[in-house]
Write an enzyme that holds these catalytic residues in place. Structure first.
Site, short mmCIF file in Angstrom:
data_model
loop_
_atom_site.label_atom_id
_atom_site.label_comp_id
_atom_site.label_asym_id
_atom_site.label_seq_id
_atom_site.Cartn_x
_atom_site.Cartn_y
_atom_site.Cartn_z
N TYR A 84 -13.28 -64.47 31.61
CA TYR A 84 -11.86 -64.09 31.71
C TYR A 84 -11.61 -62.71 31.09
O TYR A 84 -10.91 -61.87 31.66
CB TYR A 84 -11.04 -65.16 31.00
CG TYR A 84 -9.55 -65.07 31.11
CD1 TYR A 84 -8.88 -65.54 32.24
CD2 TYR A 84 -8.78 -64.57 30.07
CE1 TYR A 84 -7.49 -65.50 32.32
CE2 TYR A 84 -7.40 -64.52 30.14
CZ TYR A 84 -6.76 -64.99 31.26
OH TYR A 84 -5.39 -64.95 31.34
N GLY A 97 0.15 -61.90 25.81
CA GLY A 97 -0.60 -62.61 24.79
C GLY A 97 -0.55 -64.09 25.08
O GLY A 97 -0.58 -64.51 26.25
N ILE A 139 -6.93 -67.81 36.85
CA ILE A 139 -7.46 -69.07 36.32
C ILE A 139 -8.28 -68.80 35.05
O ILE A 139 -8.67 -67.66 34.80
CB ILE A 139 -8.38 -69.79 37.34
CG1 ILE A 139 -9.58 -68.90 37.73
CG2 ILE A 139 -7.59 -70.22 38.57
CD1 ILE A 139 -10.68 -69.65 38.51
#
Ligand code: CAA
Length: 246
Positions: free
Chosen positions: A153, A184, A91
């Site tokens: 993240y 990416g 997430i």
């Protein structure tokens, strides 16, 4: 007997492409969706069946160790031991560090980093005992280079590759490989959530000049899960159109 591959986070773009690529390669594919997403998962499974991809689906909360334990017990009883694990579920909760809540920090660390431990811990010992296994962890270019607005993240995804390198050393003499794939910017719901203007600024920095496709990721993941990839372990595969060249 065909090998059993487990893919977490199947309903997203990359998870779907990985499930398809693995089905075509041969293993029996089992996939997870986040507990509570039954309707979406059932629709996803029907759509896959319509395209001749047979995938069993199970709910799990990868951020919860006990939930992962129960999942593997169910799969072992219903189907068998997991030979291949793709830790794909993840997430984002993007915000600048100055505004980041502790909830958004913990949510991302718990799902994206602890989730990799919670799942791998359930299957790794069995792989070592049977003398064969493949683990592929999906990280991110932003774990390699950092990203404005993604302290949580970037930290979690950088941690994923540390986990990969340690586990790879433990599996190496037992036929178990552990690798990272670092996508990416890929055309998925996750990247579409980034504001259009910000996304265009990011695309402008990608040497290839465009976002990637889920299939760009799935091909490498499937190869790493293959018998032929037995000498590749502890590696981090950048698939990012040149956005970061490490
Ligand atoms: N570099 C430097 N400064 C930047 C900047 C950048 N890239 N982007 C914004 N800023 C500056 C602004 O100019 C502004 O400056 P001032 O305060 O001096 O005016 C300031 O930062 C804005 O700060 P805010 O805290 O108000 O930021 P915001 O709320 O407007 O936006 C954000 C924050 C939503 C996180 C936004 O920066 C963003 O969307 N960033 C992209 C995050 C991203 O790439 N996510 C990837 C999701 S997909 C994914 O993660 C998959 C994968 O693996 C690749």
């Amino acid at each position: 007997m065909s090998k059993i591959a487990l893919v977490t986070g199947c309903t997203g773009g990359i998870g779907t492409a990985i499930c398809r690529a693995l089905c075509l390669q041969g293993p029996r594919v089992v996939a997870t969706y986040h507990s509570g997403g039954e309707a979406r998962a059932a629709a996803w499974q029907r759509e896959m069946q319509a395209q001749s991809f047979e995938v069993d689906v199970y709910p799990v909360d990868i951020g919860d160790f006990a939930s992962c334990q129960q999942l593997i017990e169910r799969i072992s009883a219903d189907i068998g031991a997991v030979d291949i694990l793709v830790n794909n579920a993840g997430i984002t909760r993007d915000s600048t560090l100055k505004k980041m809540s502790v909830e958004n920090w913990l949510a991302v660390i718990n799902t994206d980093l602890n989730g990799v431990f919670n799942m791998t811990r359930q299957v790794f010992d069995g792989m070592l005992t049977r003398g064969w296994g493949r683990v592929v962890n999906i990280s991110s270019v932003n774990g390699q280079k950092g990203q404005f607005g993604q302290a949580n993240y970037s930290a979690a995804k950088a941690g994923v590759h540390g986990f990969t390198m340690a586990a790879a050393q433990e599996g190496a003499r037992k036929g178990v490989t552990v690798n990272t794939v670092s996508p990416g910017y890929i055309s998925t719901e996750m990247t579409l959530a980034v504001a259009e203007e910000v996304r265009q600024q990011i695309i402008a920095q990608i040497p290839v000049g465009r976002m990637g496709t889920p299939e760009d990721i799935a091909r490498t993941v499937a190869f790493l899960c293959d018998e032929a990839a037995g000498y590749i372990t502890g590696a981090d595969f950048s698939i990012n159109g040149g956005l970061y060249m490490g």
